[in-house]
Design a protein around this motif. Structure first.
Motif: not given
Length: 107
Positions: A55-59, A73-75, A80-83, A97-103
């Motif tokens: 787990x980490x953080x990014x800007x 996201x739980x779906x 369920x980590x809130x992004x 850990x082992x996750x991705x986000x798309x903006x």
């Protein structure tokens, strides 16, 4: 799987349409096991962050950003980590850990 269908739908957004390598910026942080990708097509921009480590953080980069997807996201079977649904350069985005986000650029 609906997760993969969502990724395919996101890939069809304007920010992904350019095939010019100059429209893609990739940054990696081996120590944190983090990869970020910025894709541009004219004014359309998409920013992705892949966390291959703990787990980490990014800007995000400068500008205003709207979340398209977070694998935590739980779906999607995530923790369920809130992004944040909207983010700016001052926003800290948690990545499990082992996750991705798309903006995508918001406006």
């Amino acid at each position: 799987n609906t997760f993969y269908r969502e990724l395919i739908a996101i890939r069809k957004r304007d920010g992904f349409r350019s095939t010019n390598r100059q429209d893609v910026e990739v940054q990696s942080d081996e120590e944190r096991q983090l990869l970020t990708i910025m894709r541009r097509n004219g004014a359309a921009e998409v920013w992705l962050a892949f966390n291959f480590g703990d787990a980490t953080v990014v800007t995000p980069p400068p500008g205003r950003w709207k979340k398209l997807l977070a694998s935590t996201e739980e779906c999607w079977g995530g923790t369920g980590c809130e992004v944040p649904s909207c983010a700016g350069q001052e926003t800290t985005i948690p990545l499990d850990k082992h996750s991705l986000v798309v903006y995508e650029a918001a406006g």
